[in-house]
Motif scaffolding. Structure first.
Motif, PDB file in Angstrom:
ATOM      1  N   ILE A 191       0.843  -1.203   0.000  1.00  9.40           N
ATOM      2  CA  ILE A 191       0.000   0.000   0.000  1.00  9.40           C
ATOM      3  C   ILE A 191       0.875   1.247   0.000  1.00  9.40           C
ATOM      4  CG2 ILE A 191      -1.676   1.358   1.321  1.00  9.40           C
ATOM      5  CD1 ILE A 191      -2.842  -1.274   2.352  1.00  9.40           C
ATOM      6  N   GLU A 192       1.903   1.238   0.844  1.00  9.91           N
ATOM      7  CA  GLU A 192       2.811   2.389   0.923  1.00  9.91           C
ATOM      8  C   GLU A 192       3.462   2.659  -0.430  1.00  9.91           C
ATOM      9  OE1 GLU A 192       5.873   3.980   4.260  1.00  9.91           O
ATOM     10  OE2 GLU A 192       6.208   1.923   3.581  1.00  9.91           O
ATOM     11  N   ARG A 193       3.894   1.599  -1.098  1.00 15.19           N
ATOM     12  CA  ARG A 193       4.527   1.750  -2.412  1.00 15.19           C
ATOM     13  C   ARG A 193       3.561   2.371  -3.420  1.00 15.19           C
ATOM     14  NH1 ARG A 193       3.920  -0.878  -6.840  1.00 15.19           N
ATOM     15  NH2 ARG A 193       2.706  -2.525  -5.846  1.00 15.19           N
ATOM     16  N   GLY A 284     -17.543  -0.197  -8.013  1.00 13.45           N
ATOM     17  CA  GLY A 284     -16.152   0.176  -7.774  1.00 13.45           C
ATOM     18  C   GLY A 284     -15.922   0.909  -6.474  1.00 13.45           C
ATOM     19  N   SER A 285     -16.960   0.988  -5.626  1.00 15.17           N
ATOM     20  CA  SER A 285     -16.858   1.724  -4.358  1.00 15.17           C
ATOM     21  C   SER A 285     -15.818   1.111  -3.430  1.00 15.17           C
ATOM     22  CB  SER A 285     -18.208   1.722  -3.645  1.00 15.17           C
ATOM     23  OG  SER A 285     -19.190   2.389  -4.391  1.00 15.17           O
ATOM     24  N   LEU A 286     -15.331   1.941  -2.501  1.00 17.23           N
ATOM     25  CA  LEU A 286     -14.389   1.469  -1.498  1.00 17.23           C
ATOM     26  C   LEU A 286     -15.092   0.585  -0.477  1.00 17.23           C
ATOM     27  CD1 LEU A 286     -12.388   4.743  -0.710  1.00 17.23           C
ATOM     28  CD2 LEU A 286     -11.902   3.012  -2.459  1.00 17.23           C
ATOM     29  N   TYR A 287     -14.340  -0.348   0.093  1.00 21.51           N
ATOM     30  CA  TYR A 287     -14.835  -1.129   1.216  1.00 21.51           C
ATOM     31  C   TYR A 287     -14.467  -0.360   2.484  1.00 21.51           C
ATOM     32  CZ  TYR A 287     -15.494  -4.769  -2.254  1.00 21.51           C
ATOM     33  OH  TYR A 287     -15.914  -5.484  -3.359  1.00 21.51           O
ATOM     34  N   GLU A 305      -8.359  -4.252   1.264  1.00 27.16           N
ATOM     35  CA  GLU A 305      -7.398  -3.151   1.386  1.00 27.16           C
ATOM     36  C   GLU A 305      -6.607  -2.967   0.090  1.00 27.16           C
ATOM     37  OE1 GLU A 305      -7.262  -0.997   3.921  1.00 27.16           O
ATOM     38  OE2 GLU A 305      -8.862  -2.086   4.941  1.00 27.16           O
ATOM     39  N   GLU A 306      -6.302  -4.069  -0.580  1.00 27.39           N
ATOM     40  CA  GLU A 306      -5.627  -3.964  -1.880  1.00 27.39           C
ATOM     41  C   GLU A 306      -6.558  -3.309  -2.905  1.00 27.39           C
ATOM     42  OE1 GLU A 306      -2.812  -4.232  -3.188  1.00 27.39           O
ATOM     43  OE2 GLU A 306      -1.544  -5.532  -1.963  1.00 27.39           O
ATOM     44  N   PHE A 307      -7.811  -3.721  -2.907  1.00 29.89           N
ATOM     45  CA  PHE A 307      -8.780  -3.142  -3.837  1.00 29.89           C
ATOM     46  C   PHE A 307      -8.940  -1.643  -3.579  1.00 29.89           C
ATOM     47  CE2 PHE A 307     -13.015  -1.678  -4.927  1.00 29.89           C
ATOM     48  CZ  PHE A 307     -13.174  -2.132  -6.234  1.00 29.89           C
ATOM     49  N   THR A 309      -6.844   0.430  -2.255  1.00 29.02           N
ATOM     50  CA  THR A 309      -5.632   1.156  -2.641  1.00 29.02           C
ATOM     51  C   THR A 309      -5.535   1.326  -4.153  1.00 29.02           C
ATOM     52  OG1 THR A 309      -4.480   0.332  -0.673  1.00 29.02           O
ATOM     53  CG2 THR A 309      -3.124   1.175  -2.463  1.00 29.02           C
ATOM     54  N   LYS A 310      -5.771   0.235  -4.884  1.00 24.09           N
ATOM     55  CA  LYS A 310      -5.725   0.319  -6.347  1.00 24.09           C
ATOM     56  C   LYS A 310      -6.783   1.281  -6.873  1.00 24.09           C
ATOM     57  CE  LYS A 310      -3.758  -4.279  -7.039  1.00 24.09           C
ATOM     58  NZ  LYS A 310      -4.003  -5.683  -7.465  1.00 24.09           N
ATOM     59  N   THR A 311      -7.952   1.288  -6.230  1.00 26.01           N
ATOM     60  CA  THR A 311      -9.032   2.194  -6.645  1.00 26.01           C
ATOM     61  C   THR A 311      -8.659   3.645  -6.384  1.00 26.01           C
ATOM     62  OG1 THR A 311     -10.681   0.483  -6.184  1.00 26.01           O
ATOM     63  CG2 THR A 311     -11.469   2.755  -6.317  1.00 26.01           C
ATOM     64  N   ILE A 312      -8.125   3.918  -5.208  1.00 26.37           N
ATOM     65  CA  ILE A 312      -7.722   5.276  -4.839  1.00 26.37           C
ATOM     66  C   ILE A 312      -6.606   5.784  -5.766  1.00 26.37           C
ATOM     67  CG2 ILE A 312      -6.551   6.647  -3.052  1.00 26.37           C
ATOM     68  CD1 ILE A 312      -8.115   4.916  -0.983  1.00 26.37           C
ATOM     69  N   VAL A 313      -5.581   4.954  -5.923  1.00 26.31           N
ATOM     70  CA  VAL A 313      -4.447   5.354  -6.762  1.00 26.31           C
ATOM     71  C   VAL A 313      -4.868   5.540  -8.204  1.00 26.31           C
ATOM     72  CG1 VAL A 313      -2.201   4.609  -7.662  1.00 26.31           C
ATOM     73  CG2 VAL A 313      -2.719   4.327  -5.236  1.00 26.31           C
ATOM     74  N   GLY A 314      -5.705   4.626  -8.702  1.00 26.13           N
ATOM     75  CA  GLY A 314      -6.168   4.722 -10.081  1.00 26.13           C
ATOM     76  C   GLY A 314      -6.973   5.991 -10.351  1.00 26.13           C
ATOM     77  N   ALA A 315      -7.782   6.395  -9.375  1.00 30.23           N
ATOM     78  CA  ALA A 315      -8.624   7.581  -9.554  1.00 30.23           C
ATOM     79  C   ALA A 315      -7.858   8.885  -9.350  1.00 30.23           C
ATOM     80  CB  ALA A 315      -9.811   7.531  -8.590  1.00 30.23           C
ATOM     81  N   LEU A 316      -6.807   8.852  -8.535  1.00 29.59           N
ATOM     82  CA  LEU A 316      -6.072  10.091  -8.213  1.00 29.59           C
ATOM     83  C   LEU A 316      -4.875  10.336  -9.131  1.00 29.59           C
ATOM     84  CD1 LEU A 316      -6.103  10.103  -4.286  1.00 29.59           C
ATOM     85  CD2 LEU A 316      -7.733  11.129  -5.895  1.00 29.59           C
ATOM     86  N   LYS A 317      -4.524   9.360  -9.951  1.00 27.00           N
ATOM     87  CA  LYS A 317      -3.361   9.549 -10.837  1.00 27.00           C
ATOM     88  C   LYS A 317      -3.688  10.550 -11.926  1.00 27.00           C
ATOM     89  CE  LYS A 317      -0.087   5.808 -10.539  1.00 27.00           C
ATOM     90  NZ  LYS A 317       0.464   4.579 -11.097  1.00 27.00           N
TER      91      LYS A 317
END
Length: 317
Positions: A191-193, A284-287, A305-307, A309-317
């Motif tokens: 997650i940190e990465r 696609g909502s967060l858990y 938690e992986e989902f 993180t990928k969702t947050i990073v994907g939307a904020l990039k």
């Protein structure tokens, strides 16, 4: 908002129904779900997250009755006769703690006649505080699991309780905890990465309710605000607060508003539309407060938690 009187009425109805089930000698879901065939431990777990932890560390030595269902809110829960019966038969009751279940758990346990051990998985977790929406006073944030380091502490409490209740199989509980702790450490680093792949000025979060504070603190994001301005998911924003949140989203140049699987997406979508940013909602909502149903992308703690993180990073990039 909370409505204690109707809740008491519903609990009383469940008690009456339970008495009827018991008197008739019927076989209920609780009877099969809390069976101790083979000497297995009968464990009741309140939330989806702690139930997952108990299943992982308990392995085939436990039979788990999970109270809060997938994609449901742990802040609001209505007991059924089967649930009350299962609690009464259990040897361990494992809860999240930090007041998350306080509105419904105490009376439910009292009604059930439970005489086993209650395990508060939050006991050794360092809590963060926020301001209560109704009182304005400091309130402890119950969403402790969104930091994998806290999840490790919660699992340690589970392992200790299971080993204490079933000392003949202590080594198995210890081994499963050790293996899972390594997976939590790997999750934390991953997650940190991923979060660190975002530019620092783009790590800004707006969610459906204030459930991700531990995640925000652990991975150094900026929490701009939430559609429901409270640790509980029962509060509501006023019109002026909605306008203020829309303005903050624009001023902070936030890129997305994130919905949650256990909450309706309508208001989040409205705010995102008014602010002119994308909304992550629907499938696609967060858990946030709950894991997903079996077979979903978030049906375990690790996967959720992986989902997220990928969702947050994907939307904020």
């Amino acid at each position: 908002m909370h409505h204690p009187k109707p809740r008491a009425v519903r609990l009383a109805a469940a008690v009456i129904a339970l008495a009827s089930v018991t008197a008739c000698g019927s076989t209920s879901a609780a009877d099969s779900g809390a069976s101790d065939k083979g000497g297995k431990l009968k464990v009741v777990a309140t939330t989806t997250q702690v139930a997952d932890f108990v299943r992982v560390i308990g392995g085939d030595r436990v039979v788990v009755t999970q109270l809060v269902k997938s994609n449901a809110s742990p802040h609001e829960y209505e007991p059924t006769p089967d649930v009350i019966q299962a609690i009464g038969q259990a040897q361990l009751l494992v809860k999240n703690g930090v007041g998350l279940e306080d509105d419904w758990l105490g009376k439910t346990v009292q009604t059930s006649g439970f005489r086993g051990q209650t395990v508060d998985t939050s006991a050794d977790v360092k809590l963060r505080q926020g301001e209560g929406e109704e009182t304005g006073k400091p309130v402890d944030d119950p969403h402790i699991w969104h930091n994998p380091e806290n999840a490790n502490i919660m699992c340690a409490a589970v392992e200790k309780a299971l080993a204490g209740a079933d000392p003949a199989h202590k080594s198995g509980y210890e081994q499963r905890f050790t293996e899972y702790a390594a997976k939590l450490d790997t999750l934390d680093k991953d997650i940190e990465r991923q979060i660190n792949s975002l530019p620092e000025d783009g790590r800004k979060l707006v969610t459906n309710h204030d459930a991700f504070g531990y995640y925000v603190d652990r991975y150094h994001l900026t929490f701009v605000g939430s559609v429901i301005p409270d640790f509980s998911d029962q509060a509501e924003l006023s019109g002026s607060q909605l306008d203020s949140l829309v303005k903050k989203i624009k001023d902070e140049k936030v890129k997305a508003v994130f919905g949650e699987s256990s909450l309706p997406p309508k208001t989040a979508k409205t705010i995102a539309d008014e602010a002119g940013v994308k909304v992550v909602a629907g499938g696609g909502s967060l858990y946030g407060d709950s894991l997903g149903p079996e077979g979903s992308a978030g049906d375990t703690y690790l996967k959720s938690e992986e989902f997220n993180t990928k969702t947050i990073v994907g939307a904020l990039k």
